[in-house]
Scaffold this motif. Structure first.
Motif, PDB file in Angstrom:
ATOM      1  N   GLY A 104       0.863  -1.187   0.000  1.00 22.57           N
ATOM      2  CA  GLY A 104       0.000   0.000   0.000  1.00 22.57           C
ATOM      3  C   GLY A 104       0.890   1.224   0.000  1.00 22.57           C
ATOM      4  N   ALA A 105       0.853   1.972  -1.110  1.00 24.38           N
ATOM      5  CA  ALA A 105       1.732   3.138  -1.206  1.00 24.38           C
ATOM      6  C   ALA A 105       0.926   4.430  -1.183  1.00 24.38           C
ATOM      7  CB  ALA A 105       2.598   3.040  -2.451  1.00 24.38           C
ATOM      8  N   GLY A 106      -0.061   4.466  -0.289  1.00 24.31           N
ATOM      9  CA  GLY A 106      -0.775   5.721  -0.045  1.00 24.31           C
ATOM     10  C   GLY A 106       0.069   6.553   0.908  1.00 24.31           C
ATOM     11  N   ARG A 123      -1.170  -1.120  -5.877  1.00 22.93           N
ATOM     12  CA  ARG A 123      -1.933  -1.574  -7.058  1.00 22.93           C
ATOM     13  C   ARG A 123      -1.381  -0.985  -8.341  1.00 22.93           C
ATOM     14  NH1 ARG A 123      -7.982  -0.061  -5.601  1.00 22.93           N
ATOM     15  NH2 ARG A 123      -6.888   1.837  -5.071  1.00 22.93           N
ATOM     16  N   LYS A 141       4.379   3.014  -8.786  1.00 27.86           N
ATOM     17  CA  LYS A 141       4.729   4.377  -8.377  1.00 27.86           C
ATOM     18  C   LYS A 141       6.234   4.559  -8.437  1.00 27.86           C
ATOM     19  CE  LYS A 141       0.670   5.458  -5.720  1.00 27.86           C
ATOM     20  NZ  LYS A 141       0.026   5.782  -4.488  1.00 27.86           N
ATOM     21  N   PRO A 200      -6.725   0.734   3.004  1.00 27.68           N
ATOM     22  CA  PRO A 200      -7.892   1.148   3.783  1.00 27.68           C
ATOM     23  C   PRO A 200      -8.683  -0.041   4.350  1.00 27.68           C
ATOM     24  CG  PRO A 200      -7.751   2.389   1.738  1.00 27.68           C
ATOM     25  CD  PRO A 200      -6.724   1.307   1.648  1.00 27.68           C
ATOM     26  N   GLU A 251     -11.183  -2.185   2.419  1.00 26.90           N
ATOM     27  CA  GLU A 251     -10.672  -2.937   1.262  1.00 26.90           C
ATOM     28  C   GLU A 251      -9.954  -4.217   1.685  1.00 26.90           C
ATOM     29  OE1 GLU A 251     -11.393  -1.676  -1.621  1.00 26.90           O
ATOM     30  OE2 GLU A 251     -11.997   0.318  -0.908  1.00 26.90           O
ATOM     31  N   TRP A 259      -8.932  -7.627  -0.474  1.00 31.81           N
ATOM     32  CA  TRP A 259      -7.516  -7.666  -0.834  1.00 31.81           C
ATOM     33  C   TRP A 259      -6.901  -8.981  -0.364  1.00 31.81           C
ATOM     34  CZ3 TRP A 259      -2.854  -8.304   1.530  1.00 31.81           C
ATOM     35  CH2 TRP A 259      -1.730  -8.113   0.704  1.00 31.81           C
ATOM     36  N   LYS A 312      -6.630   1.814  10.197  1.00 31.88           N
ATOM     37  CA  LYS A 312      -7.470   2.122  11.364  1.00 31.88           C
ATOM     38  C   LYS A 312      -8.916   2.203  10.915  1.00 31.88           C
ATOM     39  CE  LYS A 312      -3.924   4.973  13.655  1.00 31.88           C
ATOM     40  NZ  LYS A 312      -3.459   6.359  13.838  1.00 31.88           N
ATOM     41  N   SER A 326      -0.086   9.706  14.766  1.00 35.06           N
ATOM     42  CA  SER A 326       0.948   9.606  13.720  1.00 35.06           C
ATOM     43  C   SER A 326       0.442  10.137  12.383  1.00 35.06           C
ATOM     44  CB  SER A 326       1.365   8.140  13.560  1.00 35.06           C
ATOM     45  OG  SER A 326       0.223   7.298  13.531  1.00 35.06           O
ATOM     46  N   ARG A 345      -7.634  14.079   7.810  1.00 33.23           N
ATOM     47  CA  ARG A 345      -8.635  14.005   6.734  1.00 33.23           C
ATOM     48  C   ARG A 345     -10.046  13.944   7.328  1.00 33.23           C
ATOM     49  NH1 ARG A 345      -4.991   9.986   4.306  1.00 33.23           N
ATOM     50  NH2 ARG A 345      -5.416   8.819   6.185  1.00 33.23           N
TER      51      ARG A 345
HETATM   52  N1  LIG Z   1      -2.289   9.068   6.595  1.00 34.05           N
HETATM   53  C1  LIG Z   1      -2.040   8.958   7.889  1.00 34.05           C
HETATM   54  O1  LIG Z   1      -1.559   9.909   8.515  1.00 34.05           O
HETATM   55  C2  LIG Z   1      -2.340   7.662   8.601  1.00 34.05           C
HETATM   56  C3  LIG Z   1      -1.740   7.445   9.849  1.00 34.05           C
HETATM   57  C4  LIG Z   1      -2.045   6.282  10.539  1.00 34.05           C
HETATM   58  C5  LIG Z   1      -2.909   5.348   9.993  1.00 34.05           C
HETATM   59  N2  LIG Z   1      -3.455   5.592   8.772  1.00 34.05           N
HETATM   60  C6  LIG Z   1      -4.349   4.564   8.234  1.00 34.05           C
HETATM   61  O2  LIG Z   1      -3.704   3.898   7.152  1.00 34.05           O
HETATM   62  C7  LIG Z   1      -4.673   3.437   6.206  1.00 34.05           C
HETATM   63  C8  LIG Z   1      -4.290   3.941   4.819  1.00 34.05           C
HETATM   64  O3  LIG Z   1      -4.327   5.350   4.871  1.00 34.05           O
HETATM   65  P1  LIG Z   1      -3.514   6.277   3.852  1.00 34.05           P
HETATM   66  O4  LIG Z   1      -3.297   7.564   4.543  1.00 34.05           O
HETATM   67  O5  LIG Z   1      -2.329   5.581   3.320  1.00 34.05           O
HETATM   68  O6  LIG Z   1      -4.625   6.457   2.728  1.00 34.05           O
HETATM   69  P2  LIG Z   1      -4.448   6.917   1.208  1.00 34.05           P
HETATM   70  O7  LIG Z   1      -5.801   7.275   0.737  1.00 34.05           O
HETATM   71  O8  LIG Z   1      -3.347   7.919   1.102  1.00 34.05           O
HETATM   72  O9  LIG Z   1      -3.926   5.595   0.474  1.00 34.05           O
HETATM   73  C9  LIG Z   1      -4.596   4.389   0.476  1.00 34.05           C
HETATM   74  C10 LIG Z   1      -3.791   3.367  -0.313  1.00 34.05           C
HETATM   75  O10 LIG Z   1      -4.504   2.125  -0.361  1.00 34.05           O
HETATM   76  C11 LIG Z   1      -4.532   1.657  -1.695  1.00 34.05           C
HETATM   77  N3  LIG Z   1      -5.764   0.902  -1.935  1.00 34.05           N
HETATM   78  C12 LIG Z   1      -7.012   1.381  -1.933  1.00 34.05           C
HETATM   79  N4  LIG Z   1      -7.879   0.395  -2.209  1.00 34.05           N
HETATM   80  C13 LIG Z   1      -7.139  -0.733  -2.386  1.00 34.05           C
HETATM   81  C14 LIG Z   1      -7.459  -2.060  -2.715  1.00 34.05           C
HETATM   82  N5  LIG Z   1      -8.701  -2.455  -2.931  1.00 34.05           N
HETATM   83  N6  LIG Z   1      -6.442  -2.942  -2.827  1.00 34.05           N
HETATM   84  C15 LIG Z   1      -5.176  -2.553  -2.638  1.00 34.05           C
HETATM   85  N7  LIG Z   1      -4.808  -1.301  -2.315  1.00 34.05           N
HETATM   86  C16 LIG Z   1      -5.786  -0.406  -2.206  1.00 34.05           C
HETATM   87  C17 LIG Z   1      -4.506   2.907  -2.556  1.00 34.05           C
HETATM   88  O11 LIG Z   1      -4.026   2.621  -3.845  1.00 34.05           O
HETATM   89  C18 LIG Z   1      -3.549   3.779  -1.761  1.00 34.05           C
HETATM   90  O12 LIG Z   1      -2.213   3.449  -2.117  1.00 34.05           O
HETATM   91  C19 LIG Z   1      -6.023   3.961   6.698  1.00 34.05           C
HETATM   92  O13 LIG Z   1      -6.669   2.947   7.409  1.00 34.05           O
HETATM   93  C20 LIG Z   1      -5.648   5.095   7.646  1.00 34.05           C
HETATM   94  O14 LIG Z   1      -6.606   5.310   8.660  1.00 34.05           O
HETATM   95  C21 LIG Z   1      -3.180   6.708   8.066  1.00 34.05           C
END
Ligand SMILES: NC(=O)c1ccc[n+]([C@@H]2O[C@H](COP(=O)([O-])OP(=O)(O)OC[C@H]3O[C@@H](n4cnc5c(N)ncnc54)[C@H](O)[C@@H]3O)[C@@H](O)[C@H]2O)c1
Ligand SMILES: O=P(O)(O)OC[C@H](O)CO
Length: 298
Positions: free
Chosen positions: A10-12, A33, A36, A58, A61, A65, A82, A112, A228
């Motif tokens: 997961g490269a979000g 997916r 990048k 997320p 998902e 997945w 989370k 975080s 967010r």
């Molecule tokens: N951003 C933060 O500061 C932060 C901190 C702690 C925890 N989190 C948690 O981490 C999780 C991800 O958050 P994020 O900030 O990276 O979100 P984001 O929206 O930036 O990225 C989500 C990633 O998940 C991938 N994804 C989405 N649907 C998918 C699927 N069906 N199969 C495979 N990959 C899929 C997307 O391509 C994307 O790379 C969430 O549960 C969030 O609550 C985020």
């Protein structure tokens, strides 16, 4: 499987921040997916061959997945998401339990924001697992700007991390309606009581809600436009519809689906969750000012 090989799936925003942080000490692979331009980006098959995995996709998902992509071959896993699955009301540890033995999995919690982690700013996280050994194996991967703590209260950490997202939406609404700092502090404090009550029903420890996973993450998320979920609340307070808010956001806001999950679970188990319920109603179209009146009723 190579010793100490590690990958982020997961490269979000959060996946990339964790990749950056852990790459300070060793080579860390990353996959998603869509391809990048990130150092050490690999395909999923290569990532799944690593001994240690951090999964940052997320919450809604995850089940699909896992069904479609995951093959368990003894990996140790840290879950970075989370949320609570809305379609079933299942916690993430319950979903993963069908795919990974308990002793092989841990859950990250604590305050975080990805943006700050990516800047190398200090923070403290909790690794929650039934296995302290798993904590001891993952902890050395973290850089010196991140302090890691161990807890065995997986359900407590999960409830706290998911619930605070819903409360951050509520707090954003409070800010957006200009209700004042007294109201916001009351909302956050009562929110903490509410999440602890909900967690206790599912077997969580009270102390988890007073530490990094509960109060720590709640105070962070419910007080900052870096969140967010908080920004979703601001949008709702200014009468924007949820589709437009999400389009503008362009990232996941777990509190939306988690509000639905908490609402359904609280009905099913008769747990009192007034703030989360009002967030759910506002997401369904209720006027936030009517929610405020209902929350203030004796
Ligand atoms: N951003 C933060 O500061 C932060 C901190 C702690 C925890 N989190 C948690 O981490 C999780 C991800 O958050 P994020 O900030 O990276 O979100 P984001 O929206 O930036 O990225 C989500 C990633 O998940 C991938 N994804 C989405 N649907 C998918 C699927 N069906 N199969 C495979 N990959 C899929 C997307 O391509 C994307 O790379 C969430 O549960 C969030 O609550 C985020
Ligand atoms: O931006 P949010 O609201 O998803 O919050 C991010 C993290 O969970 C903060 O710890």
């Amino acid at each position: 499987m190579k010793n100490n090989s590690i990958a982020v799936i997961g490269a979000g925003k959060w996946g990339q921040a964790l990749h950056f942080a852990l790459s300070q000490k060793q080579k860390v692979l990353i996959t998603s997916r869509t391809k990048k331009e990130i150092e050490n980006f690999v395909d999923l098959k290569t990532a799944l061959e690593c001994k240690y995995l951090i999964i940052a996709i997320p919450a809604q998902e995850i089940r699909n997945w896992l069904k479609e992509n995951f093959v368990f071959n003894g990996q140790k896993i840290l879950v970075a998401s989370k949320g609570i699955e809305a379609s079933s009301g299942k916690f993430l540890n319950e979903i993963y339990a069908d795919f990974v033995p308990k002793k092989n999995i841990g859950f990250i919690s604590g305050p975080s924001f990805a943006t700050e982690v990516k800047q190398g700013l200090p923070c403290a996280l909790v690794i929650n697992s039934s296995s302290e050994k798993l904590f001891e194996q993952f902890s050395p991967f973290f850089p010196n700007f991140i302090k890691t703590y161990y807890s065995s209260d997986v359900i407590g950490a999960e409830v706290a991390g998911a619930y605070k997202n819903v409360l951050a939406i509520a707090s954003g609404i409070c800010e957006g309606l200009n209700l004042g700092k007294n109201a916001q502090a009351s909302l956050i404090a009562r929110g903490l009581v509410e999440m602890e009550r909900f967690g206790k029903f599912f077997g969580a420890k009270k102390s988890t809600f007073l530490g990094l996973s509960g109060a720590g993450d709640l105070f962070l998320t419910a007080n900052s436009t870096m969140s967010r979920n908080y920004r979703v609340g601001l949008g709702l307070a200014s009468n924007k519809n949820i589709e437009d808010i999400l389009k503008e956001l362009g990232e996941v806001a777990e509190g939306i689906k988690t509000a639905e999950a908490i609402y359904n679970l609280s009905l099913q188990h008769n747990v009192y969750t007034p703030i989360a319920n009002e967030v759910k109603h506002i997401l369904d179209g209720k006027n936030p000012k009517d929610s405020l009146k209902d929350l203030l009723k004796h």
